[in-house]
Design a protein around this motif. Structure first.
Motif, PDB file in Angstrom:
ATOM      1  N   VAL A  77       0.762  -1.286   0.000  1.00 12.14           N
ATOM      2  CA  VAL A  77       0.137   0.183   0.178  1.00 12.14           C
ATOM      3  C   VAL A  77       0.772   1.326   0.022  1.00 12.14           C
ATOM      4  CG1 VAL A  77      -1.570   1.214   1.260  1.00 12.14           C
ATOM      5  CG2 VAL A  77      -1.770  -1.171   1.262  1.00 12.14           C
ATOM      6  N   ILE A  78       0.738   2.017  -0.976  1.00 10.96           N
ATOM      7  CA  ILE A  78       1.555   3.124  -1.035  1.00 10.96           C
ATOM      8  C   ILE A  78       0.634   4.699  -0.879  1.00 10.96           C
ATOM      9  CG2 ILE A  78       3.303   2.245  -2.571  1.00 10.96           C
ATOM     10  CD1 ILE A  78       2.206   3.863  -4.740  1.00 10.96           C
ATOM     11  N   GLN A 193      -9.386   1.140   6.774  1.00 13.26           N
ATOM     12  CA  GLN A 193      -9.206   1.031   5.225  1.00 13.26           C
ATOM     13  C   GLN A 193      -7.823   0.557   4.821  1.00 13.26           C
ATOM     14  OE1 GLN A 193      -8.850   5.029   3.275  1.00 13.26           O
ATOM     15  NE2 GLN A 193      -8.800   4.236   1.342  1.00 13.26           N
ATOM     16  N   LEU A 194      -7.105   0.713   5.669  1.00 13.29           N
ATOM     17  CA  LEU A 194      -5.699   0.156   5.393  1.00 13.29           C
ATOM     18  C   LEU A 194      -5.855  -1.402   5.741  1.00 13.29           C
ATOM     19  CD1 LEU A 194      -2.819  -0.029   4.749  1.00 13.29           C
ATOM     20  CD2 LEU A 194      -2.209   0.527   7.195  1.00 13.29           C
ATOM     21  N   LYS A 195      -6.266  -1.987   6.721  1.00 16.05           N
ATOM     22  CA  LYS A 195      -6.658  -3.266   7.142  1.00 16.05           C
ATOM     23  C   LYS A 195      -7.286  -3.765   5.922  1.00 16.05           C
ATOM     24  CE  LYS A 195      -7.955  -6.231  10.735  1.00 16.05           C
ATOM     25  NZ  LYS A 195      -8.335  -6.439  12.235  1.00 16.05           N
ATOM     26  N   ALA A 199      -2.513  -5.236   2.656  1.00 22.49           N
ATOM     27  CA  ALA A 199      -1.204  -5.597   2.171  1.00 22.49           C
ATOM     28  C   ALA A 199      -0.576  -4.286   3.372  1.00 22.49           C
ATOM     29  CB  ALA A 199      -1.032  -5.038   0.795  1.00 22.49           C
ATOM     30  N   PRO A 200       0.834  -4.593   3.821  1.00 19.20           N
ATOM     31  CA  PRO A 200       1.240  -3.581   4.489  1.00 19.20           C
ATOM     32  C   PRO A 200       1.674  -2.449   3.817  1.00 19.20           C
ATOM     33  CG  PRO A 200       2.833  -5.120   3.519  1.00 19.20           C
ATOM     34  CD  PRO A 200       1.624  -5.804   3.009  1.00 19.20           C
ATOM     35  N   LEU A 201       1.547  -1.200   4.915  1.00 24.06           N
ATOM     36  CA  LEU A 201       1.988  -0.024   4.182  1.00 24.06           C
ATOM     37  C   LEU A 201       3.535   0.205   4.065  1.00 24.06           C
ATOM     38  CD1 LEU A 201       0.929   3.059   3.619  1.00 24.06           C
ATOM     39  CD2 LEU A 201       1.577   3.409   6.333  1.00 24.06           C
TER      40      LEU A 201
END
Length: 223
Positions: A77-78, A193-195, A199-201
């Motif tokens: 995640v970028i 949202q990230l979860k 994918a990892p940030l």
């Protein structure tokens, strides 16, 4: 005979339309100043910058393009520039930390300035989260000398003053920095949202390739 002539005319018109409707990104990629050079790879991500031209006239707009690519084997995640419908043509790339500009005026000195996007409570912009799968890329562009970019030294002393980056005649070297240590504005919804993206940030530091441009003076144009 008339049918053959009509078909030929249609083919010519179709070819003209295809060429004239080329997207700005692909057109500028072909005339890119450094289309094959990338930054180093960090945790699967690399990026590069280029400008739409090698030579500019004094006062002419400088369009800066940025491309991120996932060359790793895992999704990442970028943080990418947020969509800004109110100023799509000149909005700065808030996901970049800065653009380092070195000016070779020909006088023996090469002063360096740091161009940064203006960030304040007045311009509260949060970068978007983008899940970049392996082998995929993401492109952005901005007008580098828009009123939303400023010299970092000036910005420290006048945080609410617009200072346009309008280059004087000479040769310039441009290099961008992309870095994130943590999720910006980590609200509960942003964390969810990230979860959900699964994918990892991406959290690291990257310095782009260097590109060279030349700005000619108005006096030179008259000659």
């Amino acid at each position: 005979m008339k049918k053959i002539l009509l078909i030929l005319i249609l083919l010519i018109v179709s070819a003209f339309l295809v060429l004239s409707c080329k997207s700005p990104l692909s057109a500028n990629s072909e005339s890119s100043t450094t289309n094959e050079t990338w930054s180093e790879v960090s945790d699967g991500i690399r990026f590069r910058i280029w400008t739409d031209k090698l030579f500019y006239k004094e006062g002419e707009d400088i369009w800066l393009y940025v491309e991120f690519e996932n060359v790793g084997s895992q999704a990442r995640v970028i943080l990418v520039n947020a969509r800004q419908p109110q100023c799509t043509e000149e909005a700065p790339l808030y996901d970049l930390e800065k653009v380092i500009v070195t000016h070779d005026s020909g006088s023996g000195s090469s002063p360096t300035i740091e161009i940064v996007p203006i960030c304040s409570n007045m311009f509260h912009t949060v970068p978007d989260l983008l899940k970049l799968l392996p082998g995929l890329n993401h492109q952005e562009r901005t007008r580098l000398n828009s009123r939303f970019w400023t010299d970092k030294k000036v910005f420290k002393h006048a945080p609410f003053e617009y200072v346009k980056f309008i280059p004087e005649p000479g040769r310039y070297t441009l290099q961008a920095v992309y870095t994130w240590e943590k999720l910006p504005h980590p609200s509960l919804e942003r964390k969810k949202q990230l979860k959900r993206l699964g994918a990892p940030l991406w959290q690291n530091y990257l310095k782009s390739n260097q590109i060279n441009i030349t700005v000619t003076s108005k006096d030179q144009e008259k000659r």
